[in-house]
Write a protein that holds these residues in place. Structure first.
Motif, PDB file in Angstrom:
ATOM      1  N   LYS A 194      46.898  55.689  48.727  1.00 15.37           N
ATOM      2  CA  LYS A 194      47.704  56.491  47.812  1.00 15.37           C
ATOM      3  C   LYS A 194      47.514  56.023  46.370  1.00 15.37           C
ATOM      4  N   LYS A 195      47.425  54.719  46.185  1.00 11.38           N
ATOM      5  CA  LYS A 195      47.203  54.193  44.836  1.00 11.38           C
ATOM      6  C   LYS A 195      45.865  54.668  44.274  1.00 11.38           C
ATOM      7  N   GLN A 196      44.856  54.657  45.116  1.00 12.12           N
ATOM      8  CA  GLN A 196      43.536  55.123  44.678  1.00 12.12           C
ATOM      9  C   GLN A 196      43.598  56.582  44.237  1.00 12.12           C
ATOM     10  N   GLN A 197      44.306  57.378  45.011  1.00 15.85           N
ATOM     11  CA  GLN A 197      44.451  58.790  44.648  1.00 15.85           C
ATOM     12  C   GLN A 197      45.180  58.929  43.316  1.00 15.85           C
ATOM     13  N   THR A 198      46.184  58.096  43.094  1.00 12.88           N
ATOM     14  CA  THR A 198      46.929  58.140  41.832  1.00 12.88           C
ATOM     15  C   THR A 198      46.034  57.767  40.653  1.00 12.88           C
ATOM     16  N   TYR A 199      45.251  56.700  40.828  1.00 16.66           N
ATOM     17  CA  TYR A 199      44.350  56.275  39.753  1.00 16.66           C
ATOM     18  C   TYR A 199      43.299  57.347  39.456  1.00 16.66           C
ATOM     19  N   GLN A 200      42.792  57.985  40.510  1.00 17.71           N
ATOM     20  CA  GLN A 200      41.795  59.024  40.320  1.00 17.71           C
ATOM     21  C   GLN A 200      42.387  60.219  39.559  1.00 17.71           C
ATOM     22  N   LYS A 201      43.646  60.588  39.888  1.00 21.92           N
ATOM     23  CA  LYS A 201      44.321  61.662  39.163  1.00 21.92           C
ATOM     24  C   LYS A 201      44.516  61.279  37.699  1.00 21.92           C
ATOM     25  N   GLY A 202      44.842  60.012  37.463  1.00 28.62           N
ATOM     26  CA  GLY A 202      45.028  59.531  36.095  1.00 28.62           C
ATOM     27  C   GLY A 202      43.755  59.660  35.281  1.00 28.62           C
ATOM     28  N   ILE A 203      42.613  59.305  35.915  1.00 31.57           N
ATOM     29  CA  ILE A 203      41.325  59.409  35.220  1.00 31.57           C
ATOM     30  C   ILE A 203      41.030  60.875  34.874  1.00 31.57           C
ATOM     31  N   SER A 204      41.289  61.757  35.829  1.00 37.78           N
ATOM     32  CA  SER A 204      41.037  63.188  35.602  1.00 37.78           C
ATOM     33  C   SER A 204      41.946  63.736  34.501  1.00 37.78           C
ATOM     34  N   GLN A 205      43.248  63.353  34.523  1.00 34.14           N
ATOM     35  CA  GLN A 205      44.199  63.825  33.520  1.00 34.14           C
ATOM     36  C   GLN A 205      43.832  63.298  32.134  1.00 34.14           C
ATOM     37  N   ALA A 206      43.381  62.035  32.071  1.00 32.13           N
ATOM     38  CA  ALA A 206      42.984  61.456  30.782  1.00 32.13           C
ATOM     39  C   ALA A 206      41.806  62.222  30.183  1.00 32.13           C
ATOM     40  N   TYR A 207      40.907  62.658  31.041  1.00 29.67           N
ATOM     41  CA  TYR A 207      39.763  63.434  30.559  1.00 29.67           C
ATOM     42  C   TYR A 207      40.230  64.757  29.940  1.00 29.67           C
ATOM     43  N   LEU A 208      41.179  65.423  30.642  1.00 33.50           N
ATOM     44  CA  LEU A 208      41.706  66.682  30.120  1.00 33.50           C
ATOM     45  C   LEU A 208      42.437  66.459  28.790  1.00 33.50           C
ATOM     46  N   ASP A 209      43.200  65.350  28.705  1.00 34.95           N
ATOM     47  CA  ASP A 209      43.904  65.043  27.462  1.00 34.95           C
ATOM     48  C   ASP A 209      42.932  64.740  26.332  1.00 34.95           C
ATOM     49  N   ARG A 210      41.799  64.126  26.654  1.00 35.19           N
ATOM     50  CA  ARG A 210      40.779  63.838  25.632  1.00 35.19           C
ATOM     51  C   ARG A 210      40.161  65.137  25.133  1.00 35.19           C
ATOM     52  N   VAL A 211      39.877  66.062  26.055  1.00 35.74           N
ATOM     53  CA  VAL A 211      39.290  67.346  25.667  1.00 35.74           C
ATOM     54  C   VAL A 211      40.281  68.157  24.832  1.00 35.74           C
ATOM     55  N   SER A 212      41.570  68.054  25.162  1.00 32.21           N
ATOM     56  CA  SER A 212      42.600  68.812  24.436  1.00 32.21           C
ATOM     57  C   SER A 212      42.956  68.169  23.109  1.00 32.21           C
ATOM     58  N   GLY A 213      42.442  66.961  22.857  1.00 35.40           N
ATOM     59  CA  GLY A 213      42.728  66.290  21.598  1.00 35.40           C
ATOM     60  C   GLY A 213      43.983  65.465  21.616  1.00 35.40           C
ATOM     61  N   ILE A 214      44.639  65.368  22.782  1.00 35.63           N
ATOM     62  CA  ILE A 214      45.867  64.567  22.877  1.00 35.63           C
ATOM     63  C   ILE A 214      45.540  63.078  22.741  1.00 35.63           C
ATOM     64  N   LEU A 215      44.400  62.672  23.323  1.00 41.23           N
ATOM     65  CA  LEU A 215      43.939  61.274  23.251  1.00 41.23           C
ATOM     66  C   LEU A 215      42.703  61.168  22.367  1.00 41.23           C
ATOM     67  N   THR A 216      42.641  60.088  21.584  1.00 36.11           N
ATOM     68  CA  THR A 216      41.422  59.811  20.816  1.00 36.11           C
ATOM     69  C   THR A 216      40.373  59.242  21.763  1.00 36.11           C
ATOM     70  N   GLU A 217      39.146  59.124  21.297  1.00 35.60           N
ATOM     71  CA  GLU A 217      38.068  58.565  22.120  1.00 35.60           C
ATOM     72  C   GLU A 217      38.396  57.135  22.528  1.00 35.60           C
ATOM     73  N   LYS A 218      38.908  56.361  21.587  1.00 37.28           N
ATOM     74  CA  LYS A 218      39.233  54.969  21.872  1.00 37.28           C
ATOM     75  C   LYS A 218      40.351  54.868  22.897  1.00 37.28           C
ATOM     76  N   GLU A 219      41.403  55.697  22.710  1.00 36.41           N
ATOM     77  CA  GLU A 219      42.517  55.676  23.656  1.00 36.41           C
ATOM     78  C   GLU A 219      42.066  56.110  25.047  1.00 36.41           C
ATOM     79  N   TYR A 220      41.208  57.124  25.085  1.00 38.91           N
ATOM     80  CA  TYR A 220      40.681  57.619  26.364  1.00 38.91           C
ATOM     81  C   TYR A 220      39.907  56.524  27.106  1.00 38.91           C
ATOM     82  N   LEU A 221      39.027  55.824  26.375  1.00 42.09           N
ATOM     83  CA  LEU A 221      38.219  54.768  26.992  1.00 42.09           C
ATOM     84  C   LEU A 221      39.091  53.628  27.499  1.00 42.09           C
TER      85      LEU A 221
END
Length: 517
Positions: free
Chosen positions: A408-435
């Motif tokens: 379950k933790k792995q699934q949560t981390y994987q969702k987090g990675i996917s959500q961070a990517y979407l936030d980076r594309v939407s401009g919510i996160l900077t490149e540095k914050e995303y990395l």
């Protein structure tokens, strides 16, 4: 600058007056290297000399002492006549000359081939020297094998030492002469056996007479023979007598090639199939005549191990003496069969000795099997006593729950990675914050993967333990209350048995059974 001088000679020394002397070749190497060191103004720390060792031998005593002293930086320079004197193996050239020596601050110099690690320009030359030496070793090994095989096929003796009872012919290389002193002992062994004496009894007779065994005999004759470092190694033993009685060399047949080397880089040998041995008849004078030989071989074939259940014996190679740890030997008195300490019966002072009748041992083993059968007859009781139910199954359940949590933790981390990517594309996160965020997720995911794999491994181990425990129960239940012992029962259930000396107070003989489960 302190210099360590290393010398080596690989060929067998023929110019020594005594085995402890240096050969003239070694003396010449030392003289050359001492002179060179003096001319360079170097202080000689020490001289390391391996006489009669090959350049591929990694167990050279002085070579290893040199490396140990180099590691502790006791000198600054290693000086040799040639690089091949140090080693002929390219692997060791790279490991030490180009690897550890620079780290330890050690300079390597060889005079004849002009190798010097201080000269950075000749590293390739040193490597080429190492490669050439490696090829030389391999080619030399194949050539030597070819020559030795041909000699074996033609019946020439090529061993470093002659078989006990013989000596090398100083006038004819590869030929054996009878050593009368030892040959008398060989004849006595064969004669005693033909008269009905057992192998252990013969060993005992020779030990009581003070006759040195073959290893000790070679040592007393001044031969450079490596004596095995084992307890009571100067005594005659059952196995020595047994091997002697079957050795065809004593009837004039040369038998060689029983062992073969693993590689030219090691001295390790392994047994070769009997059909690949080299046999040549009438190569040397026989110590034992054909009639006596035939009698002994017939008796060896007919002589069964004295157990009530046949030739192999239900306890064969299973029973050890508690005093010395050696396997107990079988014997027969009238119609009764016994097991006795092999060491005590060849030399009484070496071990206090254990002795037990086969019948008494059978009764002890049967009694223990019956006790276990009664104790473990009920399956529920069996599982309780073997601790296979509650504890292990509880641990299995805990492992399964942990594995589910980590998944379950792995699934949560994987969702987090996917959500961070979407936030980076939407401009919510900077490149540095995303990395930074995704790196945290990835590390968390990797950590949960490692923990999950660890729990899976533990779950597998617990399952195997449970199955092994079930198998243990099946083994015991398979042999409930047997009326008598069989070879199958002993092999299946017993790893080994240890028998102690009979107690003077109680009259009991200690028997310790080590089971296969």
């Amino acid at each position: 600058m302190k210099v360590a001088i290393y010398c080596r000679l690989s060929e067998e020394d023929k110019d020594k007056r005594h085995v402890t002397d240096d050969s003239e070749s070694i003396q010449n190497q030392k003289s050359m290297l001492i002179q060179y060191a003096t001319e360079q103004g170097w202080e000689i720390y020490g001289i390391y000399s391996d006489d009669d060792y090959t350049g591929a031998d990694r167990s050279r005593p002085e070579f290893n002492r040199l490396l140990e002293d180099a590691k502790h930086k006791k000198f600054d320079i290693v000086l040799c006549k040639t690089q091949s004197r140090f080693t002929r193996e390219l692997e060791l050239v790279e490991k030490y000359i180009h690897g550890y020596f620079p780290i330890w601050g050690i300079r390597f110099v060889s005079i004849v081939d002009n190798a010097d690690t201080e000269n950075k320009g000749n590293k390739k030359s040193r490597q080429i020297n190492g490669l050439v030496n490696e090829w030389y070793l391999e080619d030399m090994s194949e050539n030597i094998k070819s020559v030795l095989t041909d000699k074996r096929k033609n019946g020439y003796h090529i061993g470093a030492f002659a078989l006990y009872g013989y000596q090398k012919d100083p006038q004819q290389k590869g030929h054996l002469l009878i050593d009368e002193e030892a040959a008398e002992v060989v004849r006595e062994v064969f004669t005693l056996f033909s008269q009905g004496y057992g192998k252990t009894a013969i060993a005992k007779i020779l030990n009581e007479q003070g006759v040195p065994n073959p290893t000790e005999y070679k040592r007393q004759k001044g031969l450079r023979y490596q004596q095995p470092e084992s307890q009571n190694s100067t005594l005659w033993r059952y196995y020595t007598i047994s091997a002697m009685l079957r050795n065809e060399m004593y009837i004039g047949t040369m038998v060689q090639g029983k062992y073969g080397s693993v590689s030219y880089k090691t001295k390790q040998n392994r047994p070769r199939p009997k059909e690949t041995w080299y046999r040549k008849e009438n190569t040397h004078e026989a110590i034992i005549d054909q009639e006596l030989w035939n009698t002994v071989q017939r008796m060896l074939e007919e002589k069964a191990k004295p157990f009530a259940t046949g030739k192999t014996g239900i306890f064969a190679e299973k029973v050890k003496c508690a005093g010395c740890g050696y396997h107990m030997r079988s014997t027969k008195t009238k119609d009764r069969y016994y097991l006795k300490c092999a060491t005590h019966h060849i030399a009484k002072d070496a071990c206090e000795g254990a002795f037990i009748s086969v019948k008494a041992l059978e009764d002890a083993v049967l009694s223990e099997i019956h006790r276990m059968s009664k104790e473990y007859l009920d399956i529920e009781t069996l599982e309780k006593n073997l601790k296979l139910d509650t504890d292990i199954r509880r641990q299995q359940e805990q492992c399964e729950k942990k594995i589910e949590t980590y998944q379950k933790k792995q699934q949560t981390y994987q969702k987090g990675i996917s959500q961070a990517y979407l936030d980076r594309v939407s401009g919510i996160l900077t490149e540095k914050e995303y990395l930074e965020l995704t790196e945290e997720f990835r590390q968390g995911k990797q950590q949960s993967e490692k923990l999950m794999e660890s729990e899976k491994k533990r779950l597998t181990e617990l399952t195997e333990r449970l199955e092994k425990g079930d198998e243990r129960g099946k083994r015991i239940l398979k042999y409930i209350n047997p009326e008598f012992l069989t070879k199958e029962i002993v092999e299946e259930l017993i790893d080994h048995i240890v028998v102690g000396k009979k107690s003077k107070e109680t009259g009991e003989i200690p028997v310790e059974i080590h089971w296969n489960f």
